[in-house]
Design a protein around this motif. Structure first.
Motif, PDB file in Angstrom:
ATOM      1  N   ASN A  66      43.529  44.167  41.815  1.00 62.30           N
ATOM      2  CA  ASN A  66      44.947  43.829  41.874  1.00 62.30           C
ATOM      3  C   ASN A  66      45.045  42.316  41.678  1.00 62.30           C
ATOM      4  O   ASN A  66      44.041  41.619  41.638  1.00 62.30           O
ATOM      5  CB  ASN A  66      45.585  44.295  43.192  1.00 62.30           C
ATOM      6  N   ALA A  67      46.258  41.822  41.572  1.00 60.08           N
ATOM      7  CA  ALA A  67      46.448  40.401  41.276  1.00 60.08           C
ATOM      8  C   ALA A  67      45.927  39.491  42.386  1.00 60.08           C
ATOM      9  O   ALA A  67      45.404  38.410  42.112  1.00 60.08           O
ATOM     10  CB  ALA A  67      47.922  40.114  41.005  1.00 60.08           C
ATOM     11  N   ALA A  68      46.040  39.916  43.636  1.00 59.76           N
ATOM     12  CA  ALA A  68      45.542  39.086  44.739  1.00 59.76           C
ATOM     13  C   ALA A  68      44.012  38.982  44.690  1.00 59.76           C
ATOM     14  O   ALA A  68      43.447  37.891  44.831  1.00 59.76           O
ATOM     15  CB  ALA A  68      46.000  39.651  46.078  1.00 59.76           C
ATOM     16  N   ARG A  69      43.344  40.088  44.477  1.00 60.34           N
ATOM     17  CA  ARG A  69      41.876  40.078  44.361  1.00 60.34           C
ATOM     18  C   ARG A  69      41.460  39.237  43.156  1.00 60.34           C
ATOM     19  O   ARG A  69      40.512  38.449  43.228  1.00 60.34           O
ATOM     20  CB  ARG A  69      41.341  41.497  44.223  1.00 60.34           C
ATOM     21  N   ALA A  70      42.179  39.386  42.058  1.00 59.27           N
ATOM     22  CA  ALA A  70      41.866  38.611  40.853  1.00 59.27           C
ATOM     23  C   ALA A  70      42.019  37.111  41.104  1.00 59.27           C
ATOM     24  O   ALA A  70      41.226  36.311  40.595  1.00 59.27           O
ATOM     25  CB  ALA A  70      42.761  39.054  39.700  1.00 59.27           C
ATOM     26  N   ALA A  71      43.020  36.724  41.909  1.00 56.15           N
ATOM     27  CA  ALA A  71      43.225  35.296  42.209  1.00 56.15           C
ATOM     28  C   ALA A  71      42.051  34.733  43.010  1.00 56.15           C
ATOM     29  O   ALA A  71      41.598  33.618  42.753  1.00 56.15           O
ATOM     30  CB  ALA A  71      44.535  35.093  42.962  1.00 56.15           C
ATOM     31  N   VAL A  72      41.548  35.510  43.961  1.00 62.39           N
ATOM     32  CA  VAL A  72      40.392  35.061  44.750  1.00 62.39           C
ATOM     33  C   VAL A  72      39.171  34.935  43.842  1.00 62.39           C
ATOM     34  O   VAL A  72      38.455  33.930  43.874  1.00 62.39           O
ATOM     35  CB  VAL A  72      40.104  36.018  45.930  1.00 62.39           C
ATOM     36  N   GLU A  73      38.956  35.940  43.008  1.00 59.91           N
ATOM     37  CA  GLU A  73      37.802  35.908  42.105  1.00 59.91           C
ATOM     38  C   GLU A  73      37.912  34.738  41.121  1.00 59.91           C
ATOM     39  O   GLU A  73      36.919  34.049  40.857  1.00 59.91           O
ATOM     40  CB  GLU A  73      37.686  37.230  41.357  1.00 59.91           C
ATOM     41  N   ALA A  74      39.106  34.493  40.601  1.00 56.65           N
ATOM     42  CA  ALA A  74      39.305  33.365  39.674  1.00 56.65           C
ATOM     43  C   ALA A  74      39.023  32.040  40.369  1.00 56.65           C
ATOM     44  O   ALA A  74      38.393  31.146  39.792  1.00 56.65           O
ATOM     45  CB  ALA A  74      40.732  33.377  39.121  1.00 56.65           C
ATOM     46  N   PHE A  75      39.464  31.918  41.610  1.00 52.71           N
ATOM     47  CA  PHE A  75      39.209  30.698  42.376  1.00 52.71           C
ATOM     48  C   PHE A  75      37.706  30.454  42.497  1.00 52.71           C
ATOM     49  O   PHE A  75      37.224  29.346  42.248  1.00 52.71           O
ATOM     50  CB  PHE A  75      39.844  30.816  43.769  1.00 52.71           C
ATOM     51  N   LEU A  76      36.955  31.482  42.863  1.00 56.06           N
ATOM     52  CA  LEU A  76      35.498  31.339  43.017  1.00 56.06           C
ATOM     53  C   LEU A  76      34.834  31.050  41.663  1.00 56.06           C
ATOM     54  O   LEU A  76      33.938  30.211  41.578  1.00 56.06           O
ATOM     55  CB  LEU A  76      34.904  32.586  43.670  1.00 56.06           C
ATOM     56  N   ALA A  77      35.286  31.731  40.626  1.00 55.76           N
ATOM     57  CA  ALA A  77      34.699  31.529  39.300  1.00 55.76           C
ATOM     58  C   ALA A  77      34.954  30.119  38.779  1.00 55.76           C
ATOM     59  O   ALA A  77      34.049  29.489  38.216  1.00 55.76           O
ATOM     60  CB  ALA A  77      35.255  32.554  38.320  1.00 55.76           C
TER      61      ALA A  77
END
Length: 191
Positions: free
Chosen positions: A128-139
Motif C-alpha cells: 500500500n502507499a504507506a508501506r511504499a513510503a517507508v520502503e522508499a525512505f529506506l531505499a
C-alpha cells in the motif's frame, strides 16, 4: 442490498469480536448487535468460519484503504525523526477509537489464523502507499534490502500496537526512534 447487508454484518462482527472475543463471536450475537432478526447472519454466512473469513476480509479492506490514503496524503518522510514520528502517530491511532476495535479484532484473528490457514492468507500483509513510503525512505538512504527491512520495521511497529492495546500507556517514542535507526542500519553493511 446483499452487498450492503454483508458489509453491515462484517462490520458488526468486527465490533462483536472486539467486545466479546472469539468465543463471543456468534451468528446470534452479530444479529443482536446489528439489530436484525435472528438468523439473518447465518443466512448470509452459513458457518462460523464463513463469518470469520468475511470479518477478516473486511478488516483488511478497511486497513488497506486507511493505509493507502495515509501514504497518498503524505510525502515520503524527509528525516529519520519524521519517519519515527509518523510511526508513533500510527501506533497511537491504531490504539484509540474505532481503529482500536479493529486492532483488537485483527490480533484475535491473527491468533486464530494459526489454526486456519485460509485466514492467514487473507491477513498476509499487502503493498500500500504507506508501506511504499517507508520502503522508499529506506531505499533513498542506501539501506541494504529496504523491502526486507520495511517488513521487519513494520512488524516491530505492529508489536508496539499490540503492547499498547494490552498494557495501555503512551506510545514509546524513543523506542520507535530506535527501531527506525535499526532499520536504517549501515547502508554498506548487510543486515
Amino acid at each position: 442490498m446483499t452487498s450492503d447487508r454483508r458489509t453491515l454484518l462484517a462490520d458488526t462482527a468486527i465490533d462483536v469480536l472486539a467486545d466479546a472475543g472469539l468465543r463471543g463471536l456468534t451468528h446470534r450475537a452479530v444479529d443482536a448487535a446489528a439489530h436484525l432478526p435472528t438468523g439473518t447472519t447465518s443466512a448470509y454466512f452459513r458457518t462460523r468460519e464463513a463469518l470469520l473469513a468475511a470479518l477478516v476480509r473486511r478488516l483488511v479492506e478497511l486497513d488497506q484503504a486507511e493505509l493507502q490514503a495515509a501514504g497518498e496524503q503524505l510525502p515520503t518522510p524527509r528525516s529519520e525523526r519524521e519517519l519515527a514520528e509518523r510511526l508513533a502517530e500510527f501506533i497511537a491511532a491504531r490504539t484509540t477509537g474505532a481503529a482500536r476495535r479493529r486492532s483488537l479484532a485483527r490480533f484475535a484473528c491473527a491468533v486464530e489464523s494459526t489454526r486456519h490457514p485460509e485466514l492467514r492468507e487473507i491477513l498476509t500483509p499487502r503493498q500500500n502507499a504507506a508501506r511504499a513510503a517507508v520502503e522508499a525512505f529506506l531505499a533513498e538512504r542506501g539501506t541494504v534490502d529496504p523491502a526486507g527491512r520495511t517488513v521487519t520495521l513494520l512488524a516491530c511497529v505492529d508489536g508496539l500496537v499490540f503492547d499498547r492495546l494490552v498494557n495501555g500507556g503512551e506510545v514509546p517514542r524513543a523506542a520507535v526512534r530506535t527501531l527506525v535507526a535499526a532499520a536504517l542500519g549501515s547502508a554498506t553493511e548487510p543486515a
